[in-house]
Design an enzyme around this catalytic site. Structure first.
Site, mmCIF file in Angstrom:
data_model
loop_
_atom_site.group_PDB
_atom_site.id
_atom_site.type_symbol
_atom_site.label_atom_id
_atom_site.label_comp_id
_atom_site.label_asym_id
_atom_site.label_seq_id
_atom_site.Cartn_x
_atom_site.Cartn_y
_atom_site.Cartn_z
ATOM 1 N N GLU A 8 -4.978 3.390 7.384
ATOM 2 C CA GLU A 8 -4.791 3.336 5.928
ATOM 3 C C GLU A 8 -5.575 4.485 5.287
ATOM 4 O OE1 GLU A 8 -4.881 -0.372 3.487
ATOM 5 O OE2 GLU A 8 -6.603 0.585 2.539
ATOM 6 N N CYS A 40 -10.830 -0.628 3.857
ATOM 7 C CA CYS A 40 -10.126 -0.926 5.101
ATOM 8 C C CYS A 40 -9.609 0.349 5.743
ATOM 9 C CB CYS A 40 -8.992 -1.900 4.836
ATOM 10 S SG CYS A 40 -9.616 -3.564 4.540
ATOM 11 N N ARG A 91 0.817 -1.224 0.000
ATOM 12 C CA ARG A 91 0.000 0.000 0.000
ATOM 13 C C ARG A 91 0.843 1.262 0.000
ATOM 14 N NH1 ARG A 91 -3.350 -3.779 0.448
ATOM 15 N NH2 ARG A 91 -2.359 -4.164 -1.494
HETATM 16 N N1 EPU Z 1 -11.029 -11.921 9.096
HETATM 17 C C1 EPU Z 1 -11.670 -12.112 10.279
HETATM 18 N N2 EPU Z 1 -12.511 -11.134 10.735
HETATM 19 C C2 EPU Z 1 -12.731 -9.997 10.044
HETATM 20 C C3 EPU Z 1 -12.064 -9.779 8.820
HETATM 21 C C4 EPU Z 1 -11.215 -10.756 8.355
HETATM 22 O O1 EPU Z 1 -11.490 -13.157 10.932
HETATM 23 O O2 EPU Z 1 -13.498 -9.156 10.546
HETATM 24 C C5 EPU Z 1 -10.157 -12.986 8.558
HETATM 25 C C6 EPU Z 1 -10.778 -13.586 7.326
HETATM 26 O O3 EPU Z 1 -11.673 -14.593 7.629
HETATM 27 C C7 EPU Z 1 -9.576 -14.090 6.555
HETATM 28 C C8 EPU Z 1 -8.473 -13.131 6.959
HETATM 29 O O4 EPU Z 1 -8.930 -12.455 8.141
HETATM 30 O O5 EPU Z 1 -9.229 -15.375 6.976
HETATM 31 C C9 EPU Z 1 -8.152 -12.115 5.849
HETATM 32 O O6 EPU Z 1 -9.334 -11.391 5.529
HETATM 33 P P1 EPU Z 1 -9.552 -10.670 4.103
HETATM 34 O O7 EPU Z 1 -9.438 -11.660 3.009
HETATM 35 O O8 EPU Z 1 -10.788 -9.897 4.204
HETATM 36 O O9 EPU Z 1 -8.288 -9.765 3.926
HETATM 37 P P2 EPU Z 1 -7.742 -8.548 4.779
HETATM 38 O O10 EPU Z 1 -6.298 -8.800 4.984
HETATM 39 O O11 EPU Z 1 -8.584 -8.266 5.969
HETATM 40 C C10 EPU Z 1 -7.018 -7.222 2.647
HETATM 41 C C11 EPU Z 1 -7.034 -5.780 2.232
HETATM 42 C C12 EPU Z 1 -8.387 -5.433 1.626
HETATM 43 C C13 EPU Z 1 -8.692 -6.364 0.476
HETATM 44 C C14 EPU Z 1 -8.699 -7.785 1.029
HETATM 45 C C15 EPU Z 1 -9.032 -8.854 -0.015
HETATM 46 C C16 EPU Z 1 -5.684 -4.363 3.689
HETATM 47 C C17 EPU Z 1 -5.687 -3.455 4.852
HETATM 48 N N3 EPU Z 1 -6.844 -4.921 3.382
HETATM 49 O O12 EPU Z 1 -7.933 -7.357 3.748
HETATM 50 O O13 EPU Z 1 -8.260 -4.128 1.110
HETATM 51 O O14 EPU Z 1 -9.944 -6.058 -0.103
HETATM 52 O O15 EPU Z 1 -7.397 -8.069 1.564
HETATM 53 O O16 EPU Z 1 -8.166 -8.770 -1.082
HETATM 54 O O17 EPU Z 1 -4.652 -4.554 3.055
HETATM 55 C C18 EPU Z 1 -8.574 -1.818 1.461
HETATM 56 O O18 EPU Z 1 -7.355 -1.721 1.350
HETATM 57 O O19 EPU Z 1 -9.330 -0.826 1.594
HETATM 58 C C19 EPU Z 1 -9.151 -3.150 1.475
HETATM 59 C C20 EPU Z 1 -10.422 -3.380 1.759
#
Ligand code: EPU
Length: 311
Positions: free
Chosen positions: A303, A220, A172
């Site tokens: 972020e 996020c 990012r």
């Molecule tokens: N999870 C939880 N609880 C939650 C959210 C997530 O247990 O409330 C667990 C999920 O079940 C999963 C793991 O955490 O096993 C990862 O979750 P997710 O796939 O949603 O990915 P993330 O790391 O939370 C990142 C990016 C998102 C992007 C998603 C999917 C960041 C800060 N976030 O989220 O980006 O959409 O991957 O590709 O890097 C953004 O940057 O605005 C954003 C939404």
């Protein structure tokens, strides 16, 4: 005193549309349509702020005093020119995309033309310039992987073309923050339109099942942190883990301050409900940070970009 001329037509006390749907206004807002107009904006206020799609932005309730710039005109165009010849040869193609072009529309249009490489960015609302500056992405890829070169104006009005290997793309981040991106050259690869559409649909389906895409938020709110020690059930030292999972495990889902709420769907999405204010979202971010710090000893970093009179 010499008369200071306005850069181009400037709107006073203009709303700043963001995906949160809350927050203050711009004392002054301009819509440059050409490089020349943009340079005049930079000359008139080197501290200007560029508004992309407002998808990762929270504007404080008091608004901002610097000139806010919304790119239009030539910055909203895509040059697909070489397309047919290149695709016929099944070669990668570099497409020149104006910084104000909306990323979701670009992905669909590229796919329709048989050009792939961006489908992993499906469901990310952004202008292409904003997406490049923050190297937007997620588990399915990041835009930096497709960037060949960016074009930018600096705050003295100077023009720059920056090659991919001079850009410090990371998680990012791009290191391009101080510049005003005007266009981005993206390297796209030929693919079957039906297969590209299918891939985009899969990415969108994952997002829809895990994120509150219909709510008013900036995606996020916090960066995924790198752990400085092993955390049971979360990850190991040195690993970048989901801030959403940490927030969830800290029991923050559904937490509210005024009209702002931690989404019950994904812990890292802070949602602004009708009647909410930017100060609610800011206070909620603080509460979430404190709870995660107390529960896990992890300091979350924002972020979401916050604009205020102070920052
Ligand atoms: N999870 C939880 N609880 C939650 C959210 C997530 O247990 O409330 C667990 C999920 O079940 C999963 C793991 O955490 O096993 C990862 O979750 P997710 O796939 O949603 O990915 P993330 O790391 O939370 C990142 C990016 C998102 C992007 C998603 C999917 C960041 C800060 N976030 O989220 O980006 O959409 O991957 O590709 O890097 C953004 O940057 O605005 C954003 C939404």
């Amino acid at each position: 005193m010499p008369l200071v001329s306005e850069p181009i037509s400037v709107e006073r006390d203009a709303p700043i549309p963001t995906w949160f749907g809350v927050g203050g206004r711009a004392d002054r807002l301009a819509r440059p349509a050409t490089i020349d107009e943009l340079r005049r904006c930079a000359e008139s206020d080197p501290a200007l702020r560029v508004l992309g799609d407002g998808a990762n932005l929270l504007v404080d309730d008091g608004g901002v005093g610097e000139l806010v710039v919304v790119l239009g005109g030539e910055f909203a165009a895509v040059r697909w020119e070489e397309e047919k010849a290149q695709i016929a040869k099944r070669k990668a193609q570099t497409v020149l995309v104006g910084a104000a072009v909306k990323l979701p529309k670009l992905i669909v249009e590229a796919g329709r033309r048989g050009l792939g490489g961006l489908e992993g960015l499906g469901g990310i609302p952004a202008s292409v310039g904003g997406a490049a500056v923050m190297n937007a992405g997620g588990r399915f890829g990041q835009i930096g992987d497709a960037v060949a070169r960016v074009h930018a104006v600096d705050r003295s009005g100077g023009l720059h073309a920056i090659e991919r290997d001079e850009i410090e793309f990371g998680y990012r981040r791009s290191g391009l923050d101080g510049l005003i991106l005007t266009s981005v050259e993206l390297r796209l690869t030929p693919g079957d339109p039906a297969a590209l559409r299918e891939r985009l649909r899969d990415v969108m389906a994952y997002k829809k099942s895990t994120q509150p895409l219909a709510d008013r938020s900036a995606g996020c709110a916090f960066r995924n942190p790198t752990l400085t020690r092993d955390l049971e059930g979360i990850g190991r030292r040195g690993e970048r883990v989901s801030a959403g999972r940490l927030i969830d495990r800290a029991g923050c889902k559904g937490l509210r301050v005024g009209g702002a709420e931690v989404s019950p769907a994904h812990g890292n999405f802070l949602v602004a409900h009708a009647g909410g204010a930017a100060r609610d979202v800011i206070a909620l971010m603080e509460q979430v940070r404190r709870r995660v710090a107390d529960a896990f000893g992890v300091a979350l970093e924002r972020e979401v970009v916050v604009w205020s009179r102070e920052s």
